[in-house]
Scaffold this motif. Structure first.
Motif, mmCIF file in Angstrom:
data_model
loop_
_atom_site.group_PDB
_atom_site.id
_atom_site.type_symbol
_atom_site.label_atom_id
_atom_site.label_comp_id
_atom_site.label_asym_id
_atom_site.label_seq_id
_atom_site.Cartn_x
_atom_site.Cartn_y
_atom_site.Cartn_z
ATOM 1 N N ASN A 245 48.117 40.274 20.415
ATOM 2 C CA ASN A 245 47.626 38.961 20.820
ATOM 3 C C ASN A 245 47.698 38.788 22.334
ATOM 4 O O ASN A 245 46.838 38.142 22.933
ATOM 5 N N PRO B 125 38.314 36.262 13.727
ATOM 6 C CA PRO B 125 38.951 35.759 12.495
ATOM 7 C C PRO B 125 37.939 35.461 11.390
ATOM 8 O O PRO B 125 38.196 35.761 10.210
ATOM 9 N N ARG C 241 48.046 35.925 13.161
ATOM 10 C CA ARG C 241 46.818 36.590 12.717
ATOM 11 C C ARG C 241 46.471 36.165 11.290
ATOM 12 O O ARG C 241 45.315 35.874 10.985
ATOM 13 N N THR D 112 44.442 34.590 18.440
ATOM 14 C CA THR D 112 44.767 33.457 17.576
ATOM 15 C C THR D 112 44.658 32.113 18.290
ATOM 16 O O THR D 112 44.761 31.075 17.649
ATOM 17 N N PRO E 243 42.120 44.695 13.645
ATOM 18 C CA PRO E 243 41.868 43.442 14.365
ATOM 19 C C PRO E 243 41.647 43.673 15.856
ATOM 20 O O PRO E 243 42.168 42.938 16.701
#
Length: 381
Positions: A275, A349, A21, A179, A153
């Motif tokens: 993730n 991101p 991340r 990611t 996130p």
């Protein structure tokens, strides 16, 4: 006032998600000094020249120097602060040295309540990375309140209902941050690439580096219950030694391209790791979610929100009978996968980096009496 001052990142070394991340966010920050402080350099890939890495001692399990020190009560506002630990003292010293001598504009904490509080004591604005879980204790709330802002996130659609509104107003939701940026192949393309049968029903079990791996014994029961399906596992599995092997259950171990396996699957079985969830949502696959034990019930709380959103079929534990396995797979395949689209944002991101840049500018160059960022996000006052 900002000039060449760094942005600091504390990155917890448990698993690989925190590091990945951080790297994803860094790739969108403008060219400027960055300092990463973490106990494990190996969880990061190649870091560019603007990044300074400060290795912290791994303090997990570091003993106190006497039994009396070991028995000292932990204050409610803290979580992991053993007395008489050489490594904890060294950790705190290295972080304090960075905060006091490098004068960072922001200290992004992923994750530690203590280091967010330490940042506030050094008069450095902290940004606490949010995670799901039962975090209404004094330590977490104190860290959130001491931070200039929080960065979540994930999508606000899976925010917990018990997260205080006053803190929600100071939280920036990036959308689901994944990611992996490789294009998602079609099911047929992925199967061709991996040499898998084009027509067979495939059940994939995915586990990462944050735990001991998927329980293998329940998977053998699943393979027996759906004997016409091909069962694949990627990542570690946990064996107890009494499992019966079945020919339609194949262990692939660690693989270089987990995305292709996810894309090739008809159903994915996995935990509620950040993730992992976003990778499955990005590919859009029926998802059986079995949360793993984590501190503060992090995965249990996240799984509850996934289930409420209709993005996963959630089980409290692995199925233990043929009928339970068959029901779980059928239930996952009956989900409306459109619910998963709300969980993943390819721009997450970039949005996170933009938020940090805007916050930095607002804190150090803005007017002191204005308490909001663009979009109405409130700063600590």
């Amino acid at each position: 006032m900002i000039g060449k001052r760094p942005i600091g990142f504390f990155v917890h070394h448990q698993g690989r998600g925190h590091a990945k991340r951080c790297e994803a966010i860094l790739s969108h920050l403008p060219d400027r000094p960055i300092t990463i402080l973490s106990a494990d350099r190996s969880i990061f890939g190649q870091l560019d020249d603007r990044v300074t890495f400060t290795a912290l001692p791994d303090m997990i399990g570091d003993p106190s120097r006497t039994e009396v020190l070991h028995d000292q009560e932990t204050p409610h506002v803290m979580h992991c602060v053993p007395m008489g630990s050489h490594r904890l003292r060294r950790n705190a010293g290295l972080i304090s040295k960075f905060l006091s001598e490098e004068d960072p504009t922001l200290f992004v904490v992923d994750v530690s309540a203590e280091w967010a509080l330490l940042s506030r004591l050094h008069s450095v604005p902290a940004v606490s990375i949010r995670m799901h879980g039962e975090r209404g204790d004094a330590g977490h709330l104190g860290a959130y309140e001491a931070s200039a802002a929080m960065l979540a996130p994930f999508s606000e659609t899976i925010e917990q209902e018990d997260y205080p509104e006053r803190l929600r107003r100071r939280t920036f939701y990036t959308g689901g941050l994944c990611t992996n940026t490789e294009p998602v192949p079609s099911r047929l393309e992925a199967r061709r690439k991996l040499g898998l049968p084009a027509e067979q029903h495939i059940v994939l079990t995915l586990s990462g580096g944050g735990g001991h791996g998927s329980l293998y014994a329940p998977l053998t029961m699943g393979a027996r219950a759906l004997s016409e399906s091909l069962w694949l596992t990627i990542g570690p599995v946990h064996r107890e030694g009494h499992e019966t092997e079945f020919g339609n259950l194949v262990n692939k171990g660690w693989v270089e391209d987990p995305l292709s396996y996810i894309a090739a699957a008809d159903v994915v079985l996995a935990s509620a790791g950040d993730n992992t969830v976003h990778e499955i949502a990005r590919a859009g696959r029926p998802f059986v979610c079995v949360p793993e034990w984590r501190y503060f019930a992090e995965q249990v709380c996240k799984a509850e929100r996934l289930g409420a959103a209709g993005a996963a079929y959630v089980l409290p534990h692995w199925p233990a009978s043929n009928a339970a396995w068959q029901d779980a797979v059928r239930a996952a395949e009956a989900l409306d996968l459109s619910a998963q689209r709300e969980l993943y944002d390819p721009e997450a991101p970039r949005k996170a980096a933009g938020f940090l840049t805007d916050l930095e500018q607002r804190l150090w160059l803005g007017e002191a009496d204005a308490g909001t960022l663009p979009g109405g996000l409130q700063l600590v006052t």
